[in-house]
Design a protein around this motif. Sequence first.
Motif, PDB file in Angstrom:
ATOM      1  N   PRO A   1       0.808  -1.227   0.000  1.00 22.01           N
ATOM      2  CA  PRO A   1       0.000   0.000   0.000  1.00 22.01           C
ATOM      3  C   PRO A   1       0.836   1.270   0.000  1.00 22.01           C
ATOM      4  CG  PRO A   1      -0.862  -1.592   1.575  1.00 22.01           C
ATOM      5  CD  PRO A   1       0.437  -2.136   1.101  1.00 22.01           C
ATOM      6  N   GLY A   2       1.983   1.237   0.656  1.00 21.90           N
ATOM      7  CA  GLY A   2       2.834   2.421   0.693  1.00 21.90           C
ATOM      8  C   GLY A   2       3.368   2.793  -0.674  1.00 21.90           C
ATOM      9  N   PHE A   3       3.784   1.793  -1.439  1.00 20.28           N
ATOM     10  CA  PHE A   3       4.290   2.048  -2.783  1.00 20.28           C
ATOM     11  C   PHE A   3       3.169   2.520  -3.709  1.00 20.28           C
ATOM     12  CE2 PHE A   3       6.031   0.569  -6.955  1.00 20.28           C
ATOM     13  CZ  PHE A   3       7.101   1.456  -6.985  1.00 20.28           C
ATOM     14  N   LEU A   4       1.986   1.922  -3.560  1.00 15.03           N
ATOM     15  CA  LEU A   4       0.844   2.351  -4.368  1.00 15.03           C
ATOM     16  C   LEU A   4       0.473   3.799  -4.061  1.00 15.03           C
ATOM     17  CD1 LEU A   4      -1.451  -0.816  -4.181  1.00 15.03           C
ATOM     18  CD2 LEU A   4      -0.191   0.022  -6.169  1.00 15.03           C
ATOM     19  N   ALA A   5       0.568   4.177  -2.778  1.00 16.57           N
ATOM     20  CA  ALA A   5       0.265   5.553  -2.397  1.00 16.57           C
ATOM     21  C   ALA A   5       1.277   6.520  -2.997  1.00 16.57           C
ATOM     22  CB  ALA A   5       0.260   5.681  -0.877  1.00 16.57           C
ATOM     23  N   SER A   6       2.544   6.099  -3.081  1.00 17.02           N
ATOM     24  CA  SER A   6       3.572   6.955  -3.677  1.00 17.02           C
ATOM     25  C   SER A   6       3.311   7.169  -5.163  1.00 17.02           C
ATOM     26  CB  SER A   6       4.960   6.324  -3.478  1.00 17.02           C
ATOM     27  OG  SER A   6       5.255   6.205  -2.101  1.00 17.02           O
ATOM     28  N   VAL A   7       2.911   6.101  -5.867  1.00 21.14           N
ATOM     29  CA  VAL A   7       2.600   6.220  -7.298  1.00 21.14           C
ATOM     30  C   VAL A   7       1.386   7.127  -7.502  1.00 21.14           C
ATOM     31  CG1 VAL A   7       1.881   4.946  -9.354  1.00 21.14           C
ATOM     32  CG2 VAL A   7       3.633   3.992  -7.855  1.00 21.14           C
ATOM     33  N   ALA A   8       0.362   6.963  -6.654  1.00 18.59           N
ATOM     34  CA  ALA A   8      -0.838   7.800  -6.758  1.00 18.59           C
ATOM     35  C   ALA A   8      -0.512   9.266  -6.483  1.00 18.59           C
ATOM     36  CB  ALA A   8      -1.908   7.304  -5.788  1.00 18.59           C
ATOM     37  N   GLN A   9       0.392   9.516  -5.532  1.00 15.50           N
ATOM     38  CA  GLN A   9       0.787  10.893  -5.229  1.00 15.50           C
ATOM     39  C   GLN A   9       1.555  11.512  -6.391  1.00 15.50           C
ATOM     40  OE1 GLN A   9       3.306  11.288  -1.788  1.00 15.50           O
ATOM     41  NE2 GLN A   9       2.675  13.401  -1.426  1.00 15.50           N
ATOM     42  N   LEU A  10       2.438  10.719  -7.004  1.00 14.22           N
ATOM     43  CA  LEU A  10       3.168  11.206  -8.173  1.00 14.22           C
ATOM     44  C   LEU A  10       2.206  11.531  -9.314  1.00 14.22           C
ATOM     45  CD1 LEU A  10       5.749  11.758  -9.770  1.00 14.22           C
ATOM     46  CD2 LEU A  10       5.882   9.305 -10.268  1.00 14.22           C
ATOM     47  N   GLU A  11       1.200  10.682  -9.519  1.00 12.06           N
ATOM     48  CA  GLU A  11       0.194  10.930 -10.551  1.00 12.06           C
ATOM     49  C   GLU A  11      -0.549  12.233 -10.288  1.00 12.06           C
ATOM     50  OE1 GLU A  11      -3.966   8.972 -12.211  1.00 12.06           O
ATOM     51  OE2 GLU A  11      -2.654   7.795 -10.920  1.00 12.06           O
ATOM     52  N   ALA A  12      -0.900  12.482  -9.004  1.00 15.65           N
ATOM     53  CA  ALA A  12      -1.611  13.719  -8.661  1.00 15.65           C
ATOM     54  C   ALA A  12      -0.737  14.943  -8.909  1.00 15.65           C
ATOM     55  CB  ALA A  12      -2.045  13.664  -7.199  1.00 15.65           C
ATOM     56  N   HIS A  13       0.568  14.850  -8.595  1.00 13.66           N
ATOM     57  CA  HIS A  13       1.472  15.979  -8.838  1.00 13.66           C
ATOM     58  C   HIS A  13       1.630  16.247 -10.329  1.00 13.66           C
ATOM     59  CE1 HIS A  13       2.354  16.563  -4.707  1.00 13.66           C
ATOM     60  NE2 HIS A  13       3.148  15.504  -4.544  1.00 13.66           N
ATOM     61  N   LEU A  14       1.720  15.184 -11.131  1.00 12.95           N
ATOM     62  CA  LEU A  14       1.827  15.358 -12.574  1.00 12.95           C
ATOM     63  C   LEU A  14       0.567  15.996 -13.149  1.00 12.95           C
ATOM     64  CD1 LEU A  14       3.487  11.943 -13.513  1.00 12.95           C
ATOM     65  CD2 LEU A  14       4.547  14.205 -13.706  1.00 12.95           C
ATOM     66  N   SER A  15      -0.600  15.585 -12.630  1.00 15.28           N
ATOM     67  CA  SER A  15      -1.866  16.172 -13.083  1.00 15.28           C
ATOM     68  C   SER A  15      -1.920  17.662 -12.762  1.00 15.28           C
ATOM     69  CB  SER A  15      -3.038  15.435 -12.420  1.00 15.28           C
ATOM     70  OG  SER A  15      -4.261  16.032 -12.764  1.00 15.28           O
ATOM     71  N   LEU A  16      -1.467  18.032 -11.561  1.00 11.11           N
ATOM     72  CA  LEU A  16      -1.468  19.440 -11.171  1.00 11.11           C
ATOM     73  C   LEU A  16      -0.489  20.238 -12.027  1.00 11.11           C
ATOM     74  CD1 LEU A  16      -2.842  21.277  -9.072  1.00 11.11           C
ATOM     75  CD2 LEU A  16      -0.849  20.916  -7.592  1.00 11.11           C
ATOM     76  N   GLY A  17       0.667  19.647 -12.321  1.00 12.66           N
ATOM     77  CA  GLY A  17       1.628  20.326 -13.183  1.00 12.66           C
ATOM     78  C   GLY A  17       1.096  20.530 -14.592  1.00 12.66           C
ATOM     79  N   ARG A  18       0.389  19.538 -15.111  1.00 16.83           N
ATOM     80  CA  ARG A  18      -0.221  19.666 -16.445  1.00 16.83           C
ATOM     81  C   ARG A  18      -1.189  20.845 -16.490  1.00 16.83           C
ATOM     82  NH1 ARG A  18      -3.689  15.113 -17.864  1.00 16.83           N
ATOM     83  NH2 ARG A  18      -4.064  16.413 -19.700  1.00 16.83           N
ATOM     84  N   LYS A  19      -1.987  20.984 -15.448  1.00 16.58           N
ATOM     85  CA  LYS A  19      -2.982  22.057 -15.425  1.00 16.58           C
ATOM     86  C   LYS A  19      -2.302  23.424 -15.417  1.00 16.58           C
ATOM     87  CE  LYS A  19      -6.365  19.163 -13.030  1.00 16.58           C
ATOM     88  NZ  LYS A  19      -7.117  18.856 -14.249  1.00 16.58           N
ATOM     89  N   LEU A  20      -1.119  23.510 -14.809  1.00 15.52           N
ATOM     90  CA  LEU A  20      -0.385  24.772 -14.813  1.00 15.52           C
ATOM     91  C   LEU A  20       0.055  25.133 -16.225  1.00 15.52           C
ATOM     92  CD1 LEU A  20       0.949  27.086 -13.237  1.00 15.52           C
ATOM     93  CD2 LEU A  20       2.950  25.610 -12.924  1.00 15.52           C
ATOM     94  N   PHE A  21       0.504  24.144 -16.997  1.00 21.69           N
ATOM     95  CA  PHE A  21       0.932  24.400 -18.366  1.00 21.69           C
ATOM     96  C   PHE A  21      -0.243  24.753 -19.276  1.00 21.69           C
ATOM     97  CE2 PHE A  21       4.853  21.990 -17.295  1.00 21.69           C
ATOM     98  CZ  PHE A  21       5.777  22.925 -17.753  1.00 21.69           C
ATOM     99  N   ARG A  22      -1.472  24.431 -18.863  1.00 24.94           N
ATOM    100  CA  ARG A  22      -2.635  24.660 -19.723  1.00 24.94           C
ATOM    101  C   ARG A  22      -3.393  25.939 -19.387  1.00 24.94           C
ATOM    102  NH1 ARG A  22      -5.659  18.869 -20.250  1.00 24.94           N
ATOM    103  NH2 ARG A  22      -5.906  19.151 -18.018  1.00 24.94           N
ATOM    104  N   LEU A  23      -2.763  26.837 -18.623  1.00 24.48           N
ATOM    105  CA  LEU A  23      -3.474  28.047 -18.208  1.00 24.48           C
ATOM    106  C   LEU A  23      -3.822  28.950 -19.389  1.00 24.48           C
ATOM    107  CD1 LEU A  23      -1.652  29.066 -14.884  1.00 24.48           C
ATOM    108  CD2 LEU A  23      -3.930  28.081 -15.165  1.00 24.48           C
ATOM    109  N   GLY A  24      -3.070  28.889 -20.474  1.00 23.04           N
ATOM    110  CA  GLY A  24      -3.367  29.755 -21.612  1.00 23.04           C
ATOM    111  C   GLY A  24      -4.072  29.079 -22.759  1.00 23.04           C
ATOM    112  N   ASN A  25      -4.456  27.830 -22.575  1.00 26.45           N
ATOM    113  CA  ASN A  25      -5.005  27.076 -23.702  1.00 26.45           C
ATOM    114  C   ASN A  25      -6.405  27.520 -24.113  1.00 26.45           C
ATOM    115  OD1 ASN A  25      -2.633  25.678 -23.493  1.00 26.45           O
ATOM    116  ND2 ASN A  25      -3.561  23.663 -23.480  1.00 26.45           N
ATOM    117  N   SER A  26      -7.158  28.139 -23.208  1.00 31.35           N
ATOM    118  CA  SER A  26      -8.484  28.640 -23.579  1.00 31.35           C
ATOM    119  C   SER A  26      -8.364  29.722 -24.651  1.00 31.35           C
ATOM    120  CB  SER A  26      -9.212  29.193 -22.353  1.00 31.35           C
ATOM    121  OG  SER A  26      -9.625  28.164 -21.502  1.00 31.35           O
TER     122      SER A  26
END
Length: 255
Positions: free
Chosen positions: A39-64
Amino acid sequence: MEPWVRFSAQSQAKERVLRAAQYACTLLGYSLRKNGASPGFLASVAQLEAHLSLGRKLFRLGNSAEALEAAKRAIHLSDVVLRFCITVSHLNRAMYFACDNILWAGRAGLVPHMDQEKWSQRSFRNYLFALILNLSRDAYEVRLLMERETSGKPSQKTGSSMAAGGNGSDVPVGRSPVLQRLALRLQLQLRLLSRVLRNNPPLLLDLAKNACDLFIPLDKLGLYKTGPGFVGLCGLASSILSILAILHPWLKLKP
């Protein structure tokens, strides 16, 4: 607005790389869970996925803004079907990115009391509508190319003539003539479709990318549940195809 659009275009490749990494984490997490990872390793992968998702949204601030500019250009297309599909698709993309920007503000803590689930559903609905219009545009272009291909070859045998001759047919003889004609016609159409897509790599890439992406909003909205493993695979595949189109601009479908 133009400087912001140029900045958005420059950050698009980085966003695609982050997207590929995010969905790779989704697929990895699913595989690890199936194989009994801790479970600890799965939580680390899920946290990395959440950080990548948040970073993607930052790069898309001008896409509208970029999507609105694309809609303004598409509204002048001469073909009415392409004009409708591309323009409305870009407008839906603009609304999708706007909802995504609001989600980024909520997840970054700038809007602490925002209903993230509601805005996430709005975002995926607009994303789904844009993909449906993109696929409609792809289907329309495929039909035009198939009609152009057949009109350029008037001597090609039809399904009826091949069925009447009986030779060169892959259909079992025991079938009725009606079924033979239908099977031969379907066979010819599939061969024509294969030839058209093989001769038009940008259309094939766009069709494959949109088809892969379609399963993501369908799953997130609960319209067609496929599971995180399949979503991760589709997202990774469409991200790689998008990166290919950025690296090789001739693979980008125009207009």
